[in-house]
Design an enzyme around this catalytic site. Structure first.
Site, PDB file in Angstrom:
ATOM      1  N   CYS A  83       0.833  -1.198   0.000  1.00 37.72           N
ATOM      2  CA  CYS A  83       0.000   0.000   0.000  1.00 37.72           C
ATOM      3  C   CYS A  83       0.872   1.254   0.000  1.00 37.72           C
ATOM      4  O   CYS A  83       1.323   1.706   1.062  1.00 37.72           O
ATOM      5  CB  CYS A  83      -0.933  -0.013   1.207  1.00 37.72           C
ATOM      6  SG  CYS A  83      -1.977   1.443   1.271  1.00 37.72           S
ATOM      7  N   CYS A 105      -0.453   4.170   2.017  1.00 39.27           N
ATOM      8  CA  CYS A 105      -0.401   3.976   3.478  1.00 39.27           C
ATOM      9  C   CYS A 105       1.031   4.174   3.987  1.00 39.27           C
ATOM     10  O   CYS A 105       1.252   4.797   5.019  1.00 39.27           O
ATOM     11  CB  CYS A 105      -0.803   2.561   3.874  1.00 39.27           C
ATOM     12  SG  CYS A 105      -2.288   1.949   3.124  1.00 39.27           S
ATOM     13  N   ASP A 106       2.012   3.611   3.272  1.00 38.87           N
ATOM     14  CA  ASP A 106       3.364   3.508   3.822  1.00 38.87           C
ATOM     15  C   ASP A 106       4.401   4.373   3.111  1.00 38.87           C
ATOM     16  O   ASP A 106       5.547   4.449   3.570  1.00 38.87           O
ATOM     17  CB  ASP A 106       3.818   2.040   3.776  1.00 38.87           C
ATOM     18  CG  ASP A 106       2.885   1.141   4.581  1.00 38.87           C
ATOM     19  OD1 ASP A 106       2.385   1.617   5.617  1.00 38.87           O
ATOM     20  OD2 ASP A 106       2.653  -0.005   4.172  1.00 38.87           O
TER      21      ASP A 106
END
Ligand code: NDP
Length: 312
Positions: free
Chosen positions: A134, A137-138
């Site tokens: 992701c 997300c990261d």
């Protein structure tokens, strides 16, 4: 045990749209949002191809809007993950979070799909230490660092673009000699100076002491000039597609050979009367926000017709 007329499992565009339509049809739908409220689109950046948004809209914003819209018409949107499903005509029993049982006259399954991994032991070894599926997300953790994105589809290109704004360098490892992504995404990636595309390359391993510091690549697999070499990277992002979230339904609902729920007769009906499926969980082909939303609408209409036709 609580009884509901229409139980919706999952909360992406399919689930929320089903909830909007079912609520407006007075089916008093109850929707359980699952482990990732809003689904996969909460991990994307801009949605640029949903009709009606000329300037685009962020994935999380669109999901929040759909959620609000479903609630506005009376859908009961709840936090909770379906952990067991005994599906039967007009009488399905679904367990939420391993404890609460719900008896449902009709069920709409919209559990979506999850990211695939390559299957390398190193993915497990470095989980949370340099391996992610992701980017949105990261990506933040890789500021001014070097990463490799694996895949050649729209997701991989979108992730590479997103990461190029954060990282100092992005490799895109593509196993074929061409990208599968749409032309517009291909052009963006090819124009981006921070992205280096490595065609005919596979990541076969990762190295590093306390986290990823390099990736082992195989170039030109099976050819005379096949070569294995290492590049310095701080992280690897997987973008190689998804598999449907159907483990819960194996053995009851008909699945195709790749695990997607089969629907019948040009509707969202499954092989079990009173059980319907919508969104990516039943769509190996299109997998778009707009098609997921449309199939959620169809499932709710199919569900309403089913209840009327059977006097339920
Ligand atoms: P896709 O299935 O389209 O692409 C997967 C990519 O990963 C392919 O390049 C494939 O290679 C590669 N791949 C698969 N398995 C492996 C492996 N084991 N090792 C190396 N590479 C591998 O998935 P996406 O998630 O990119 O897209 C799914 C759908 O969602 C598509 O319909 C896409 O158009 C859509 N989408 C649309 C977006 C948008 O419009 N903004 C954004 C994101 C997705 P190969 O080509 O060799 O099979």
């Amino acid at each position: 045990m609580e009884k509901v007329r229409c139980l919706i499992i999952g909360s992406g565009p399919a689930g929320y749209t089903a909830a909007i339509y079912a609520a407006r049809a007075n089916l008093s739908p109850v929707l359980y949002e699952g482990s990732m409220p809003g689904g996969q689109l909460t991990t994307t950046t801009e949605i640029e191809n949903f009709p009606g948004y000329p300037d685009g809209i962020s994935g999380p914003q669109m999901m929040e809007d759909l959620r609000k819209q479903a609630i506005r018409f009376g859908a009961d949107v709840r936090v909770g993950l379906a952990t067991k499903a005994l599906l039967a005509p007009n009488n399905s029993i679904v367990t939420i979070d391993g404890e609460t049982e719900i008896q449902a006259t009709t069920v709409i399954i919209s559990t979506g799909a999850s990211a695939k991994y390559l299957g390398l032991p190193d993915e497990k070894k470095y989980a949370g230490l340099g391996v992610s599926a992701c980017a949105t997300c990261d990506g933040f953790f890789y500021r001014k660092k070097t990463v490799v994105v694996v895949g050649g589809g729209d997701t991989a290109c979108e992730d590479a673009m997103y990461l190029s704004a954060i990282c100092s360098k992005v490799y895109l490892a593509v196993r074929k000699d061409c990208l599968r992504a749409s032309k517009v995404m291909q052009e963006r990636v090819l124009r981006n100076e921070k992205i280096e595309i490595l065609f005919k390359h596979e990541v076969i391993g990762l190295v590093g002491e306390d986290g990823v510091s390099g990736a082992i690549l195989k170039k030109n697999r099976g050819e005379q000039d096949e070569e294995v070499y290492q590049i310095d990277v701080d992280g690897m992002f997987l973008a190689i597609g998804h598999h449907p979230n159907t483990n819960l339904f194996k053995g009851s609902v008909d699945l195709d050979e790749t695990g997607y729920i089969k629907t019948y007769n040009g509707t969202q009906a499954t092989n079990i009367p009173s059980v319907f499926a919508a969104g990516d969980v039943a769509d190996p082909r299109y997998r778009q926000a707009i098609t997921a939303a449309a199939s959620g609408c169809r499932a709710a209409i199919d569900c309403e017709h089913y209840l009327i036709e059977n006097g339920l």
